[in-house]
Write a protein that holds these residues in place. Structure first.
Motif, PDB file in Angstrom:
ATOM      1  N   CYS A  26     -16.702  56.727  23.349  1.00 38.97           N
ATOM      2  CA  CYS A  26     -17.907  57.142  23.776  1.00 38.97           C
ATOM      3  C   CYS A  26     -19.089  56.307  23.491  1.00 38.97           C
ATOM      4  CB  CYS A  26     -17.998  58.679  23.400  1.00 38.97           C
ATOM      5  SG  CYS A  26     -16.890  59.794  24.105  1.00 38.97           S
ATOM      6  N   THR A  27     -18.867  55.506  22.366  1.00 41.22           N
ATOM      7  CA  THR A  27     -20.181  54.939  21.949  1.00 41.22           C
ATOM      8  C   THR A  27     -19.589  53.508  21.554  1.00 41.22           C
ATOM      9  OG1 THR A  27     -19.437  55.115  19.561  1.00 41.22           O
ATOM     10  CG2 THR A  27     -20.694  56.979  20.566  1.00 41.22           C
ATOM     11  N   PRO A  28     -20.618  52.527  21.532  1.00 44.42           N
ATOM     12  CA  PRO A  28     -20.373  51.138  21.309  1.00 44.42           C
ATOM     13  C   PRO A  28     -19.499  50.888  19.899  1.00 44.42           C
ATOM     14  CG  PRO A  28     -22.670  51.213  22.050  1.00 44.42           C
ATOM     15  CD  PRO A  28     -22.201  52.579  21.743  1.00 44.42           C
ATOM     16  N   ARG A  29     -19.613  51.648  18.781  1.00 39.00           N
ATOM     17  CA  ARG A  29     -19.083  51.813  17.853  1.00 39.00           C
ATOM     18  C   ARG A  29     -17.451  52.131  18.041  1.00 39.00           C
ATOM     19  NH1 ARG A  29     -21.600  54.124  12.554  1.00 39.00           N
ATOM     20  NH2 ARG A  29     -22.386  52.172  12.689  1.00 39.00           N
ATOM     21  N   VAL A  45     -23.547  44.412  22.954  1.00 38.84           N
ATOM     22  CA  VAL A  45     -23.651  45.901  22.888  1.00 38.84           C
ATOM     23  C   VAL A  45     -24.497  46.645  23.790  1.00 38.84           C
ATOM     24  CG1 VAL A  45     -24.659  47.477  20.963  1.00 38.84           C
ATOM     25  CG2 VAL A  45     -23.346  45.352  20.230  1.00 38.84           C
ATOM     26  N   ARG A  46     -25.408  45.865  24.284  1.00 36.85           N
ATOM     27  CA  ARG A  46     -26.369  46.466  25.094  1.00 36.85           C
ATOM     28  C   ARG A  46     -25.536  46.671  26.538  1.00 36.85           C
ATOM     29  NH1 ARG A  46     -32.797  44.786  24.490  1.00 36.85           N
ATOM     30  NH2 ARG A  46     -32.776  45.841  22.506  1.00 36.85           N
ATOM     31  N   ARG A  47     -24.975  45.591  26.793  1.00 39.17           N
ATOM     32  CA  ARG A  47     -23.965  45.617  27.973  1.00 39.17           C
ATOM     33  C   ARG A  47     -23.065  46.771  28.064  1.00 39.17           C
ATOM     34  NH1 ARG A  47     -23.505  46.113  32.864  1.00 39.17           N
ATOM     35  NH2 ARG A  47     -21.516  45.493  34.028  1.00 39.17           N
ATOM     36  N   GLN A  49     -23.277  49.500  26.060  1.00 36.00           N
ATOM     37  CA  GLN A  49     -24.082  50.679  26.293  1.00 36.00           C
ATOM     38  C   GLN A  49     -24.279  51.175  27.700  1.00 36.00           C
ATOM     39  OE1 GLN A  49     -27.227  49.760  23.791  1.00 36.00           O
ATOM     40  NE2 GLN A  49     -26.837  50.896  22.145  1.00 36.00           N
ATOM     41  N   ALA A  50     -24.641  50.175  28.381  1.00 33.16           N
ATOM     42  CA  ALA A  50     -24.768  50.267  29.876  1.00 33.16           C
ATOM     43  C   ALA A  50     -23.566  50.893  30.558  1.00 33.16           C
ATOM     44  CB  ALA A  50     -25.262  48.985  30.531  1.00 33.16           C
ATOM     45  N   LEU A  52     -20.966  52.390  29.280  1.00 34.41           N
ATOM     46  CA  LEU A  52     -20.681  53.760  28.663  1.00 34.41           C
ATOM     47  C   LEU A  52     -22.010  54.863  29.532  1.00 34.41           C
ATOM     48  CD1 LEU A  52     -20.222  53.106  25.107  1.00 34.41           C
ATOM     49  CD2 LEU A  52     -18.386  53.531  26.774  1.00 34.41           C
ATOM     50  N   ARG A  54     -24.527  57.476  30.296  1.00 34.49           N
ATOM     51  CA  ARG A  54     -24.793  59.021  29.880  1.00 34.49           C
ATOM     52  C   ARG A  54     -23.857  59.748  30.384  1.00 34.49           C
ATOM     53  NH1 ARG A  54     -29.870  59.325  26.833  1.00 34.49           N
ATOM     54  NH2 ARG A  54     -31.036  57.483  26.791  1.00 34.49           N
ATOM     55  N   CYS A  57     -18.297  62.446  27.979  1.00 34.90           N
ATOM     56  CA  CYS A  57     -17.376  62.003  26.800  1.00 34.90           C
ATOM     57  C   CYS A  57     -16.211  62.777  26.648  1.00 34.90           C
ATOM     58  CB  CYS A  57     -18.400  62.027  25.431  1.00 34.90           C
ATOM     59  SG  CYS A  57     -17.374  61.301  24.006  1.00 34.90           S
TER      60      CYS A  57
END
Length: 81
Positions: A26-29, A45-47, A49-50, A52, A54, A57
């Motif tokens: 659910c997260t970049p991590r 990382v921003r890509r 996030q995009a 994933l 909102r 989850c």
């Protein structure tokens, strides 16, 4: 097949990130734990996030149902291997 790379450092494609998200990341991590994307230069990382977004989850939904999200996701990962 046209592959769109999200992480050029580790050769991770958009499709792979989406698959890990479907499997419960659910997260970049969590994506990084699954495939290393985002752990070298960090440019993706921003890509990630995009991708994933909102949306829902699966891990959060399992937790709300009183089930262990880590056990269920580990089981799905083991079944896929």
């Amino acid at each position: 097949m046209n592959r769109v790379y999200v992480c050029s450092c580790f050769g991770v494609t958009e499709q792979q990130v989406k698959k890990h998200a479907e499997d419960g990341a659910c997260t970049p991590r969590q994506i990084a734990s699954a495939c290393k994307a985002g752990t070298d230069c960090g440019g993706c990382v921003r890509r990630i996030q995009a991708l994933l977004g909102r949306g829902s989850c699966p891990r959060r939904e399992l937790a709300e149902q009183g089930r262990s999200p880590l056990t269920d996701v580990a089981q799905v990962t083991a079944e896929a291997a």
